[in-house]
Write a protein that holds these residues in place. Structure first.
Motif, PDB file in Angstrom:
ATOM      1  N   PHE A  72     -70.630 -14.571   6.321  1.00 54.75           N
ATOM      2  CA  PHE A  72     -69.764 -14.625   7.481  1.00 54.75           C
ATOM      3  C   PHE A  72     -69.253 -15.778   7.544  1.00 54.75           C
ATOM      4  O   PHE A  72     -67.697 -15.667   7.891  1.00 54.75           O
ATOM      5  N   ARG A  73     -69.653 -16.947   7.305  1.00 52.54           N
ATOM      6  CA  ARG A  73     -69.071 -17.971   7.446  1.00 52.54           C
ATOM      7  C   ARG A  73     -67.897 -18.168   6.468  1.00 52.54           C
ATOM      8  O   ARG A  73     -66.774 -18.975   6.523  1.00 52.54           O
ATOM      9  N   ALA A  74     -67.972 -17.663   5.014  1.00 47.32           N
ATOM     10  CA  ALA A  74     -67.258 -17.938   3.990  1.00 47.32           C
ATOM     11  C   ALA A  74     -65.849 -16.787   4.723  1.00 47.32           C
ATOM     12  O   ALA A  74     -64.920 -17.320   4.117  1.00 47.32           O
ATOM     13  N   GLU A  75     -65.982 -15.887   5.473  1.00 49.36           N
ATOM     14  CA  GLU A  75     -65.031 -15.230   5.860  1.00 49.36           C
ATOM     15  C   GLU A  75     -64.349 -15.916   7.343  1.00 49.36           C
ATOM     16  O   GLU A  75     -63.295 -15.361   7.791  1.00 49.36           O
ATOM     17  N   GLY A  76     -64.784 -17.102   7.581  1.00 53.19           N
ATOM     18  CA  GLY A  76     -64.165 -17.785   8.742  1.00 53.19           C
ATOM     19  C   GLY A  76     -64.768 -17.354  10.087  1.00 53.19           C
ATOM     20  O   GLY A  76     -64.241 -17.816  11.071  1.00 53.19           O
ATOM     21  N   ARG A  77     -65.773 -16.627  10.090  1.00 56.28           N
ATOM     22  CA  ARG A  77     -66.373 -16.102  11.486  1.00 56.28           C
ATOM     23  C   ARG A  77     -67.242 -17.050  12.129  1.00 56.28           C
ATOM     24  O   ARG A  77     -68.035 -17.761  11.212  1.00 56.28           O
TER      25      ARG A  77
END
Length: 221
Positions: A72-77
């Motif tokens: 999810f962090r790789a998606e910027g969330r």
């Protein structure tokens, strides 16, 4: 509470981790200011996607949760994690094993991780988990992962809290057969056979598929 609830909420929404921690502590301690806090949070809550992660003890919930956070962090969330642990018999607090496994995310300002003790509450969650979830939601977390304590036959509260419930199983733990007995099939939206490099993973998948087919048959079919 010396600091007004609205001030704490405003700071939490600006990404202040201390304000988020303070709000969750007020929830856990059943503060007299809890009603005021919840009223201040309501206008900002209801936006986060809630993903429950559950399964038997030792099935790899914390490892999978950590991997999901990274994705999810790789998606910027922005991501929040509520990791529910058994209460320590000595301090009454949560065992912090989940924090150890998620150390790679500890310094990421886009991730907030909180371990919560069950404090004797049954159902796989702490009694304060729903309110703590509202805090993270209002603080701007786009995704909140709720990792339960190891589940048994009645510990399925996460299904009522989460938008999507992820049930983990693993070979060598009897999960394929026990899932139906434990009522897990009724609460799961996604079933994952973890540690699939172990012998017996294919059998767990077959058992699980068979149990799901049986569960899908309504009485009288």
């Amino acid at each position: 509470m010396t600091e007004p609830a609205q001030d704490l909420v405003d700071r939490a929404r600006q990404g202040d981790p201390r304000a988020v921690a303070r709000l969750i502590s007020l929830v856990e301690d059943a503060s007299p200011a809890l009603r005021e806090v919840m009223a201040a949070l309501v206008p900002h809550a209801g936006r986060a996607a809630v993903l429950g992660v559950t399964g038997s003890p030792g099935v790899g919930k914390s490892t999978v949760t950590s991997a999901l956070v990274a994705s999810f962090r790789a998606e910027g969330r922005r991501v929040g994690v509520l990791a529910v642990d058994p209460s320590s018999p000595f301090s009454g607090g949560a065992s912090l094993g989940d924090r150890v496994r998620m150390q790679e995310h500890a310094t990421d300002p886009g991730v907030y991780i909180r371990s919560m003790a069950t404090r004797g509450h049954l159902g796989g969650l702490a009694w304060a988990t729903p309110q703590a979830l509202r805090v993270l939601d209002a603080a701007g977390c786009e995704v909140v992962l709720v990792e339960t304590v190891g589940v048994g036959q009645s510990e399925v509260d996460v299904a009522a809290l989460a938008d999507t419930t992820l049930v983990l199983l693993a070979p060598g733990m009897g999960d394929g057969i026990q899932a139906a007995k434990a009522g897990i099939l009724e609460v799961g939206d996604v079933f994952v056979v973890n540690k699939a490099d172990r012998d017996g993973a294919d059998q767990v998948v077959r058992d699980l598929r068979g149990a799901i087919r049986l569960a899908d048959r309504a009485p009288g079919d």
